[in-house]
Design an enzyme around this catalytic site. Structure first.
Site, PDB file in Angstrom:
ATOM      1  CG  ASP A  31       1.227 -55.180   6.933  1.00  0.00           C
ATOM      2  OD1 ASP A  31       1.805 -55.506   7.992  1.00  0.00           O
ATOM      3  OD2 ASP A  31      -0.006 -54.967   6.871  1.00  0.00           O
ATOM      4  CG  ASN A  79       4.315 -49.964  13.675  1.00  0.00           C
ATOM      5  OD1 ASN A  79       4.839 -49.699  12.595  1.00  0.00           O
ATOM      6  ND2 ASN A  79       3.194 -50.674  13.732  1.00  0.00           N
TER       7      ASN A  79
HETATM    8  C1  IPE Z   1       1.885 -50.357   8.714  1.00  0.00           C
HETATM    9  O1  IPE Z   1       1.709 -51.692   9.061  1.00  0.00           O
HETATM   10  C2  IPE Z   1       3.188 -49.866   9.224  1.00  0.00           C
HETATM   11  C3  IPE Z   1       4.372 -50.448   8.610  1.00  0.00           C
HETATM   12  C4  IPE Z   1       4.409 -51.284   7.621  1.00  0.00           C
HETATM   13  C5  IPE Z   1       5.610 -49.985   9.166  1.00  0.00           C
HETATM   14  P1  IPE Z   1       0.891 -52.112  10.365  1.00  0.00           P
HETATM   15  O2  IPE Z   1       0.903 -53.597  10.371  1.00  0.00           O
HETATM   16  O3  IPE Z   1       1.389 -51.426  11.545  1.00  0.00           O
HETATM   17  O4  IPE Z   1      -0.572 -51.563  10.007  1.00  0.00           O
HETATM   18  P2  IPE Z   1      -1.994 -51.917  10.601  1.00  0.00           P
HETATM   19  O5  IPE Z   1      -1.920 -51.738  12.071  1.00  0.00           O
HETATM   20  O6  IPE Z   1      -2.298 -53.323  10.232  1.00  0.00           O
HETATM   21  O7  IPE Z   1      -2.929 -50.966   9.926  1.00  0.00           O
HETATM   22  C1  IPE Z   2       5.261 -55.206   8.963  1.00  0.00           C
HETATM   23  O1  IPE Z   2       4.888 -56.472   9.375  1.00  0.00           O
HETATM   24  C2  IPE Z   2       6.461 -54.662   9.680  1.00  0.00           C
HETATM   25  C3  IPE Z   2       6.173 -53.584  10.643  1.00  0.00           C
HETATM   26  C4  IPE Z   2       5.023 -53.022  10.881  1.00  0.00           C
HETATM   27  C5  IPE Z   2       7.309 -53.121  11.410  1.00  0.00           C
HETATM   28  P1  IPE Z   2       3.956 -56.674  10.618  1.00  0.00           P
HETATM   29  O2  IPE Z   2       4.781 -56.762  11.829  1.00  0.00           O
HETATM   30  O3  IPE Z   2       2.886 -55.633  10.660  1.00  0.00           O
HETATM   31  O4  IPE Z   2       3.311 -58.088  10.305  1.00  0.00           O
HETATM   32  P2  IPE Z   2       1.806 -58.504  10.475  1.00  0.00           P
HETATM   33  O5  IPE Z   2       0.972 -57.488   9.738  1.00  0.00           O
HETATM   34  O6  IPE Z   2       1.503 -58.513  11.932  1.00  0.00           O
HETATM   35  O7  IPE Z   2       1.717 -59.853   9.856  1.00  0.00           O
HETATM   36 MG    MG Z   3       1.048 -55.472   9.907  1.00  0.00          MG
END
Ligand code: IPE
Ligand code: IPE
Ligand code: MG
Length: 252
Positions: A31, A79
């Site tokens: 993340d 997502n």
């Molecule tokens: C969790 O991260 C999913 C992945 C890392 C693929 P998100 O960024 O989607 O999670 P939330 O929405 O902050 O809980």
């Molecule tokens: C994790 O990084 C990757 C996926 C969920 C695909 P994020 O895209 O959630 O990055 P933040 O949390 O918005 O910084």
């Molecule tokens: Mg994220």
């Protein structure tokens, strides 16, 4: 040759690890790609691209350490709610990365597998994923499991549906239930890492993480390096895993 400061730090951290207590299965919620990019004044997708480099580094490092399963949360069922251009970018990144990294996976003897509702991925991504899985199926040093269009509740629900479809007779115990999950072939992760400072599971491995040691770090995924992993494993090795017992019972 003079070793860089980073190399020296890695070496000393690595030396602190107990080789007999390396987790068999590490699961990671990757993340913070978006925030990492934003902090650099770049678009979110740039963060995802940079995140792929971390995937590569951490995959190679875990394999070298003797980890048997590395599960990476790459795309959750939630997502899809992101803006279409970001979803599309993530899906093309998946295809490009698998195609590009096939050689590295073969060279390192790493098997690629996936959990999640992968049939519902865009057909290009699905096909390239299947190709990667097929090509690496005989590799046996480590299994890299990509959680794609995955969520823990989806998996538990799916297992329940399959059990009903099988018209299962008799008592269902944990072992039988587990055999219906997409993670049936993997041991539960001893260590579950989440980067970027968020302290939640976001629907990842809900059944399997019942007794995982959870490790949260403020570091965003693109900045998570070899030494960050050693730090996580070091902390894991210094935790007391009681599984409901009391401390004194473990020392016997
Ligand atoms: C969790 O991260 C999913 C992945 C890392 C693929 P998100 O960024 O989607 O999670 P939330 O929405 O902050 O809980
Ligand atoms: C994790 O990084 C990757 C996926 C969920 C695909 P994020 O895209 O959630 O990055 P933040 O949390 O918005 O910084
Ligand atoms: Mg994220």
């Amino acid at each position: 040759m003079q070793k860089s400061l980073r190399d020296q730090k890695n070496m000393s951290l690595k030396k602190l690890l107990d080789k007999d207590k390396i987790p068999k299965h590490i699961a990671i919620i990757m993340d913070g790609n978006g925030r990492w990019a934003k902090s650099k004044g770049m678009p979110r997708v740039f963060g995802h691209k940079e995140g792929v480099k971390t995937v590569k580094e951490i995959t190679e490092v875990t394999a070298k350490l003797g980890v048997k399963y590395l599960t990476l949360y790459a795309f959750s069922t939630e997502n899809w709610k992101r803006p279409a251009y970001e979803v599309n970018a993530l899906m093309s990144l998946l295809v490009n990365t698998i195609d590009k990294e096939m050689e590295t996976l073969m060279k390192n003897n790493i098997k690629l597998e996936a959990i999640g509702n992968i049939e519902e991925l865009p057909s290009k991504s699905y096909k390239s994923l299947l190709k990667g899985i097929e090509k690496t199926k005989d590799n046996d040093r480590m299994t890299l499991v990509l959680a794609l269009n995955y969520s823990g509740r989806w998996d538990v629900l799916n297992a329940a549906k399959s059990i009903m479809k099988d018209n299962f007779q008799g008592d269902i115990d944990e072992k039988i239930f587990k055999s219906y999950l997409s993670t049936a072939a993997y041991p539960d992760p001893e260590l579950l890492i989440r980067t970027s400072g968020e302290i939640r599971l976001s629907n990842f491995l809900l059944w399997e993480s019942a007794y995982s040691e959870l490790y949260f770090t403020e570091i965003n995924w693109p900045s998570f390096k070899e030494e960050s992993l050693y730090e996580a494993i070091y902390e894991y090795q210094n935790r007391e895993r009681r599984f409901g017992k009391i401390s004194e019972q473990l020392k016997k």
